[in-house]
Design an enzyme around this catalytic site. Structure first.
Site, short mmCIF file in Angstrom:
data_model
loop_
_atom_site.label_atom_id
_atom_site.label_comp_id
_atom_site.label_asym_id
_atom_site.label_seq_id
_atom_site.Cartn_x
_atom_site.Cartn_y
_atom_site.Cartn_z
NE ARG A 70 -2.32 -1.27 3.58
CZ ARG A 70 -1.75 -0.48 4.48
NH1 ARG A 70 -1.78 0.85 4.35
NH2 ARG A 70 -1.14 -0.99 5.53
CE LYS A 207 -7.14 -3.64 5.26
NZ LYS A 207 -5.81 -4.11 5.17
CG HIS A 227 -7.17 -2.96 9.97
ND1 HIS A 227 -5.86 -2.56 10.13
CD2 HIS A 227 -7.13 -3.97 9.08
CE1 HIS A 227 -5.07 -3.30 9.37
NE2 HIS A 227 -5.81 -4.17 8.73
CB SER A 249 -0.78 -3.60 7.95
OG SER A 249 -1.93 -2.85 7.62
CB CYS A 251 0.50 -6.22 14.01
SG CYS A 251 1.72 -4.95 13.61
NE ARG A 367 -0.07 -8.55 2.53
CZ ARG A 367 -0.62 -8.21 3.68
NH1 ARG A 367 -1.72 -8.80 4.11
NH2 ARG A 367 -0.05 -7.29 4.44
P1 GTP Z 1 -2.44 -7.70 7.48
O1 GTP Z 1 -2.96 -8.73 6.57
O2 GTP Z 1 -1.35 -6.89 6.89
O3 GTP Z 1 -3.51 -6.82 8.04
O4 GTP Z 1 -1.68 -8.47 8.69
P2 GTP Z 1 -2.15 -9.32 9.95
O5 GTP Z 1 -2.44 -8.41 11.09
O6 GTP Z 1 -3.21 -10.28 9.56
O7 GTP Z 1 -0.81 -10.12 10.35
P3 GTP Z 1 -0.45 -11.68 10.21
O8 GTP Z 1 -1.27 -12.55 11.12
O9 GTP Z 1 -0.43 -12.03 8.78
O10 GTP Z 1 1.03 -11.67 10.80
C1 GTP Z 1 2.05 -10.84 10.26
C2 GTP Z 1 3.40 -11.38 10.64
O11 GTP Z 1 3.52 -11.46 12.05
C3 GTP Z 1 3.65 -12.79 10.10
O12 GTP Z 1 4.99 -12.88 9.69
C4 GTP Z 1 3.41 -13.67 11.30
O13 GTP Z 1 4.14 -14.87 11.24
C5 GTP Z 1 3.85 -12.78 12.46
N1 GTP Z 1 3.10 -13.08 13.70
C6 GTP Z 1 1.76 -13.28 13.82
N2 GTP Z 1 1.42 -13.57 15.10
C7 GTP Z 1 2.56 -13.57 15.81
C8 GTP Z 1 2.87 -13.81 17.20
O14 GTP Z 1 1.99 -14.10 18.03
N3 GTP Z 1 4.18 -13.69 17.56
C9 GTP Z 1 5.16 -13.38 16.66
N4 GTP Z 1 6.40 -13.30 17.10
N5 GTP Z 1 4.91 -13.17 15.35
C10 GTP Z 1 3.64 -13.25 14.93
C1 SPV Z 2 -2.99 -4.50 5.22
O1 SPV Z 2 -2.03 -3.87 4.77
O2 SPV Z 2 -3.53 -4.22 6.33
C2 SPV Z 2 -3.54 -5.63 4.46
C3 SPV Z 2 -3.04 -5.84 3.10
O3 SPV Z 2 -4.40 -6.33 4.96
S1 SPV Z 2 -3.76 -4.74 1.95
O4 SPV Z 2 -4.86 -5.46 1.29
O5 SPV Z 2 -2.72 -4.42 0.96
O6 SPV Z 2 -4.27 -3.58 2.61
MN MN Z 3 -4.97 -5.55 7.07
#
Ligand code: GTP
Ligand code: SPV
Ligand code: MN
Length: 583
Positions: A70, A207, A227, A249, A251, A367
């Protein structure tokens, strides 16, 4: 076509003329249509087929290397009055933005097909769902929208019934970062996106519609577009309680939404059910509770870090019917990313022979796109037109220091303050520097379609209408030790924190009162079955000196939003500040 669709037809004709599109295709969302599109993209090189033995019906898309995340600095909210967009958004006057975008769209689809993509955000028969139509010249966008939303004929039928829809116009243009804008016109219920083919810039249902436009609509209509993930936790008695969680994002939302509880929990009968992993629409119900739907129908999840160990439910989905974007491949053409396993990839995300000297093999924001129906933990309530009732809201960030593993707000207003004061280290989900702590209120800094001051007031207003509001908690899985290692094991073990959260919601557990909120008592977090006990003292510490600084920073941050910031929020901040003493 019925007169209800006349507005849509006229808009499509007008855009086709403006963009000089060579062909028009109305998407019906069928398998046959998808197969044709995939075949065309394999021909054009937009997609590459992955190993059909290990990954049937899986494809790889490589973005332009300058178009992999983004672009917040190129994303605008265009309201008549600048103060309505607020200091949290880039703003441009609608007339100026239209003039700029009209220039970019003029003739941009010459030689290309214009796809008309009707979609529904939310269960097709839910009164809480909303429809949109995306016009795009990207078949990759069409294929992704088909997985991410209820796309095609059913959505068109609903649009005909509703008589209203959000208009999204998208062209990849030349993928030139200097000719790239993501424009939102909330007062016109429209979106215009030019020059990017990537995720949140281009899949306009996500988004742009479901957060920026929807948050604006939600304010006038008395609900919230957030979100947030939505997850159901089933206890050994068979009761399911739902939690919504806002983390910025990359996290941890996707991971928390589909976690598999640790063995000791599974044996005791705990189960986890996935409702949504990124976006949540919250409506006050007649029963005084907050009800949630997931407007999406698929995942656009972060690949790096996903493995059989961290996220087995994700791994179970990703071996078929998945589009991968910007991952690496092995020599037998299987998708690969950092953290998956210890194989060595053959080609990196740009298609070059892998050379560790040139950075990671998979792009850090690579992704997977996959239908939520493929998720083994998919909740049987996810399609419930009324949504699911929310017992707890989590606000989480990526903080190496300060923020404890879990902290409970005293009440709704204090919870809104925790959300408004949230900060987190930036990630690769957006262009720019990674790892810098910034304020990201409610994980909505890039996504709130109006002024944060008004948004916090709206949160307070929604809360005041709930007789059974969810309890609000702040969580942090990302605290680090002196060597920079994560202290908390995270992933499946986050279940331990959810158990505490739900215990608090049921009024069954006591908590330790501190100046900044309520924390687990010593031994309050169940650590049974962990091979080594994490340093709970550090994870649950409240360092007064650090917090005094933090509260001052939050005070300053709130004051950026001027007079619109609700007095009640400042009052709670003042009372927390007055309770905390140095040392
Ligand atoms: P968006 O799709 O961008 O909104 O992200 P999200 O909030 O869904 O994050 P996602 O669950 O995909 O995790 C993002 C990164 O953080 C990945 O590399 C995961 O492996 C890592 N991660 C997720 N949960 C944990 C956790 O509990 N501990 C740690 N250390 N890393 C984590
Ligand atoms: C984020 O960045 O929070 C996402 C991926 O979930 S995107 O669809 O690019 O916004
Ligand atoms: Mn997101």
């Amino acid at each position: 076509m019925s007169s209800k669709l006349q507005a849509l037809n006229e808009w499509v004709d007008q855009v086709a003329t403006q963009t000089r599109a060579s062909r028009i295709h109305w998407c019906d969302g069928s398998d046959a249509e998808n197969e044709r599109l995939i075949a065309e993209m394999l021909d054009s090189g937009d997609l590459e087929k992955l190993n059909p033995d290990t990954h049937p019906d899986c494809y790889l898309h490589r973005s332009d290397p300058d178009d992999v995340a983004r672009v917040e600095h190129l994303t605008f909210v265009c309201t008549e009055r600048k103060e309505d967009a607020g200091p949290n958004n880039n703003w441009m006057a609608p007339a100026e933005a239209h003039a700029l975008m009209n220039g970019l769209f003029a003739g941009c689809m010459e030689g290309r097909t214009l796809y008309v993509v009707p979609y529904c955000m939310g269960p097709i028969d839910s009164p809480l769902s909303r429809c949109g139509v995306e016009i795009t010249d990207s078949p990759y966008v069409v294929a992704n929208m088909r997985l991410m939303t209820r796309m095609g004929s059913a959505a068109l039928t609903r649009i005909e019934r509703d008589g209203t829809f959000v208009k999204g116009l998208h062209s990849t243009g030349e993928l030139d970062p200097d000719r790239r804008y993501i424009m939102h016109f909330p007062e016109e219920l429209s979106i215009q996106s030019f020059g990017s083919g990537y995720g949140g810039n281009a899949l306009l249902g996500k988004k742009c519609h479901a957060l920026r436009i929807a948050s604006y609509q939600a304010r006038t209509e008395g609900w919230l577009a957030e979100h947030m993930l939505i997850v159901g936790i089933e206890n050994p008695e068979g009761e399911v309680r739902y939690i919504a969680g806002a983390f910025p994002s990359a996290c941890g939302k996707t991971n928390l939404a589909m976690l598999i509880p640790p063995a000791a929990y599974r044996e005791a009968g705990w189960k986890v059910w996935t409702v949504g992993d990124d976006i949540c629409w919250l409506h006050p119900g007649e029963d005084g509770r907050l009800w949630a739907i997931n407007p999406e129908a698929g995942f656009f999840g972060v690949a790096p870090g996903t493995s059989a160990k961290t996220n087995p439910n994700a791994m179970a989905m990703l071996d078929r019917e998945t589009i991968f974007t910007n991952v690496a491949v092995t020599d037998d053409n299987q998708p690969w990313w950092e953290g998956l396993d210890d194989r060595v990839p053959a080609k990196d995300w740009r298609g070059r022979d892998f050379d560790p000297g040139q950075g990671p093999a998979a792009h850090p924001n690579s992704r997977f796109t996959v239908s939520i129906s493929r998720c083994p933990s998919y909740s049987d309530q996810a399609e419930n037109p009324d949504g699911v009732p929310i017992d707890a809201i989590l606000f989480g960030g990526r903080r190496a220091t300060l923020a404890p593993l879990v902290l409970e707000a005293e009440d709704w207003v204090h919870g809104v303050l925790l959300g408004a004061g949230m900060a987190s280290e930036t990630t690769a989900a957006a262009t720019g520097q990674v790892g810098v702590v910034r304020r990201d209120p409610m994980a909505m800094k890039p996504f709130c379609g109006y002024n944060f001051g008004d948004y916090w007031a709206h949160w307070l207003d929604v809360g005041s209408r709930l007789t059974r509001p969810p309890k609000i908690f702040q969580v942090n899985w990302f605290r680090r030790d002196a060597e920079g290692r994560f202290i908390w094991p995270g992933f499946a073990d986050n279940m331990r924190v959810l158990e505490w959260v739900l215990g608090r919601c049921r009024g069954e557990l006591s908590a330790r009162e501190t100046a900044v909120g309520r924390l687990p008592e010593q031994g309050g977090i169940n650590l049974a079955g962990l091979s080594s006990a994490p340093d709970m003292a550090s994870l649950l510490e409240v360092d007064h000196d650090d917090w005094i600084e933090e509260l001052q920073a939050i005070d300053k941050h709130l004051s950026n939003y001027g007079d619109g910031v609700p007095k009640a929020l400042k009052d709670v901040l003042g009372s927390v500040q007055s309770r905390i003493r140095p040392g």
